[in-house]
Design a protein around this motif. Structure first.
Motif, PDB file in Angstrom:
ATOM      1  N   PHE A   4     128.898  56.709 123.600  1.00  0.00           N
ATOM      2  CA  PHE A   4     129.048  55.312 124.019  1.00  0.00           C
ATOM      3  C   PHE A   4     129.554  54.413 122.904  1.00  0.00           C
ATOM      4  CE2 PHE A   4     125.587  55.908 127.481  1.00  0.00           C
ATOM      5  CZ  PHE A   4     126.521  56.569 128.267  1.00  0.00           C
ATOM      6  N   GLN A   5     130.314  53.386 123.301  1.00  0.00           N
ATOM      7  CA  GLN A   5     130.924  52.506 122.296  1.00  0.00           C
ATOM      8  C   GLN A   5     130.619  51.039 122.506  1.00  0.00           C
ATOM      9  OE1 GLN A   5     134.897  53.901 122.758  1.00  0.00           O
ATOM     10  NE2 GLN A   5     134.515  55.698 121.471  1.00  0.00           N
ATOM     11  N   GLY A   6     129.830  50.732 123.520  1.00  0.00           N
ATOM     12  CA  GLY A   6     129.524  49.335 123.814  1.00  0.00           C
ATOM     13  C   GLY A   6     130.114  48.940 125.158  1.00  0.00           C
ATOM     14  N   GLY A   7     129.367  48.147 125.913  1.00  0.00           N
ATOM     15  CA  GLY A   7     129.839  47.698 127.218  1.00  0.00           C
ATOM     16  C   GLY A   7     129.391  48.603 128.358  1.00  0.00           C
ATOM     17  N   GLU A   8     128.731  49.704 128.025  1.00  0.00           N
ATOM     18  CA  GLU A   8     128.279  50.611 129.091  1.00  0.00           C
ATOM     19  C   GLU A   8     127.014  50.064 129.774  1.00  0.00           C
ATOM     20  OE1 GLU A   8     128.952  51.672 125.983  1.00  0.00           O
ATOM     21  OE2 GLU A   8     130.573  53.154 126.174  1.00  0.00           O
ATOM     22  N   VAL A   9     126.971  50.181 131.085  1.00  0.00           N
ATOM     23  CA  VAL A   9     125.762  49.865 131.840  1.00  0.00           C
ATOM     24  C   VAL A   9     125.368  51.144 132.562  1.00  0.00           C
ATOM     25  CG1 VAL A   9     124.791  48.510 133.749  1.00  0.00           C
ATOM     26  CG2 VAL A   9     126.376  47.434 132.139  1.00  0.00           C
ATOM     27  N   ILE A  10     124.157  51.608 132.277  1.00  0.00           N
ATOM     28  CA  ILE A  10     123.712  52.883 132.824  1.00  0.00           C
ATOM     29  C   ILE A  10     122.541  52.632 133.764  1.00  0.00           C
ATOM     30  CG2 ILE A  10     122.837  55.196 132.274  1.00  0.00           C
ATOM     31  CD1 ILE A  10     124.197  53.299 129.410  1.00  0.00           C
ATOM     32  N   CYS A  11     122.704  52.981 135.030  1.00  0.00           N
ATOM     33  CA  CYS A  11     121.645  52.807 136.021  1.00  0.00           C
ATOM     34  C   CYS A  11     120.931  54.139 136.175  1.00  0.00           C
ATOM     35  CB  CYS A  11     122.242  52.377 137.353  1.00  0.00           C
ATOM     36  SG  CYS A  11     123.121  50.834 137.184  1.00  0.00           S
ATOM     37  N   TYR A  16     123.327  40.493 129.531  1.00  0.00           N
ATOM     38  CA  TYR A  16     123.453  41.645 128.634  1.00  0.00           C
ATOM     39  C   TYR A  16     124.624  42.560 128.995  1.00  0.00           C
ATOM     40  CZ  TYR A  16     118.843  40.389 126.905  1.00  0.00           C
ATOM     41  OH  TYR A  16     117.786  39.731 126.354  1.00  0.00           O
ATOM     42  N   PHE A  17     125.261  42.293 130.123  1.00  0.00           N
ATOM     43  CA  PHE A  17     126.386  43.135 130.525  1.00  0.00           C
ATOM     44  C   PHE A  17     127.630  42.699 129.767  1.00  0.00           C
ATOM     45  CE2 PHE A  17     124.153  43.414 134.929  1.00  0.00           C
ATOM     46  CZ  PHE A  17     123.214  44.287 134.377  1.00  0.00           C
ATOM     47  N   GLN A  18     127.683  43.046 128.503  1.00  0.00           N
ATOM     48  CA  GLN A  18     128.826  42.669 127.676  1.00  0.00           C
ATOM     49  C   GLN A  18     129.083  43.708 126.596  1.00  0.00           C
ATOM     50  OE1 GLN A  18     127.628  39.660 124.730  1.00  0.00           O
ATOM     51  NE2 GLN A  18     126.194  38.942 126.293  1.00  0.00           N
ATOM     52  N   ASP A  19     130.226  43.563 125.932  1.00  0.00           N
ATOM     53  CA  ASP A  19     130.742  44.629 125.070  1.00  0.00           C
ATOM     54  C   ASP A  19     129.905  45.015 123.847  1.00  0.00           C
ATOM     55  OD1 ASP A  19     132.781  45.071 126.759  1.00  0.00           O
ATOM     56  OD2 ASP A  19     134.315  44.032 125.579  1.00  0.00           O
ATOM     57  N   ASP A  20     129.049  44.108 123.368  1.00  0.00           N
ATOM     58  CA  ASP A  20     128.271  44.493 122.183  1.00  0.00           C
ATOM     59  C   ASP A  20     126.922  45.113 122.584  1.00  0.00           C
ATOM     60  OD1 ASP A  20     127.120  42.166 123.122  1.00  0.00           O
ATOM     61  OD2 ASP A  20     126.669  41.388 121.115  1.00  0.00           O
ATOM     62  N   CYS A  21     126.738  45.356 123.882  1.00  0.00           N
ATOM     63  CA  CYS A  21     125.473  45.922 124.364  1.00  0.00           C
ATOM     64  C   CYS A  21     125.705  47.226 125.122  1.00  0.00           C
ATOM     65  CB  CYS A  21     124.799  44.967 125.355  1.00  0.00           C
ATOM     66  SG  CYS A  21     124.274  43.403 124.650  1.00  0.00           S
ATOM     67  N   VAL A  22     124.764  48.130 124.973  1.00  0.00           N
ATOM     68  CA  VAL A  22     124.683  49.279 125.870  1.00  0.00           C
ATOM     69  C   VAL A  22     123.395  49.052 126.663  1.00  0.00           C
ATOM     70  CG1 VAL A  22     124.353  51.776 126.034  1.00  0.00           C
ATOM     71  CG2 VAL A  22     125.943  50.835 124.345  1.00  0.00           C
ATOM     72  N   CYS A  23     123.511  48.891 127.976  1.00  0.00           N
ATOM     73  CA  CYS A  23     122.352  48.569 128.816  1.00  0.00           C
ATOM     74  C   CYS A  23     121.928  49.760 129.633  1.00  0.00           C
ATOM     75  CB  CYS A  23     122.700  47.454 129.803  1.00  0.00           C
ATOM     76  SG  CYS A  23     123.010  45.897 129.025  1.00  0.00           S
TER      77      CYS A  23
END
Ligand SMILES: Nc1ncnc2c1ncn2[C@@H]1O[C@H](COP(=O)(O)OP(=O)(O)O)[C@@H](O)[C@H]1O
Ligand SMILES: [Mg+2]
Length: 154
Positions: free
Chosen positions: A25-32, A100-107
């Motif tokens: 992962f590199q940032g911006g990922e949202v994992i459900c 938090y759904f943005q490029d500097d976060c992995v959610c």
């Protein structure tokens, strides 16, 4: 839809799957993350955080709803949510979960069902089947722009 199906036969196995995912992962990922209580969602989250570079121990955010960690050396923010206790989707908006759904976060979101309508189109859906001491069947489905990406190319 490029679904990956992975079988894990132990806690360590699920942890290392999480580590491999986190490393990609590199940032911006949202994992459900879907699955019953005890399926191994938090185990996978621990691995994922580790793979991203979080050095602190990752603990379940069941009572806090959300915990934030900083990954090294990238400075990416690892946002771990557990929405099991959320009753109304409106609460999620008040808390600002979508901020938090943005490029500097992995959610990573455990129990994301309650905010189905608020989820971004681009996301990874991971479902864990099985519980107890049995093995787990883990399905990874990329949605939106992630469909074009190879997940975990070996
Ligand atoms: N193959 C496996 N993958 C993940 N967890 C497993 C596996 N086999 C046994 N377990 C155990 O199942 C439990 C999963 O707990 P946890 O990750 O907190 O579940 P959840 O967050 O989905 O409620 C842990 O005690 C873990 O050791
Ligand atoms: Mg959990």
């Amino acid at each position: 839809m490029l679904e990956r199906l992975i079988k894990t036969i132990s806690t360590e196995d699920t942890l290392s799957l999480g580590i491999r995912l986190g490393q990609s992962f590199q940032g911006g990922e949202v994992i459900c993350l879907y699955g019953e209580l005890g399926a191994g969602k938090t185990i996978l989250a621990k691995g994922l955080g580790k793979g991203l570079g979080v050095e602190e121990e990752i603990t379940s955010p069941t009572f806090t709803l959300i915990r934030e960690y900083c990954a090294q050396p990238t400075g990416l923010r690892f946002i771990h949510m557990d929405l099991y206790r959320l009753v109304y989707p409106e609460e999620a908006e008040v808390i600002g979960l979508t901020d938090y759904f943005q490029d500097d976060c992995v959610c990573l979101i455990e129990w994301p069902e309650i905010i189905a309508e608020l989820l971004p189109e681009d996301r990874l859906e991971i479902r864990i089947e099985g519980s107890g001491d049995l093995c787990r069947l883990i399905s990874i489905v990329p949605k939106g722009k992630w469909e074009a990406h190879e997940i975990l190319n070996d």
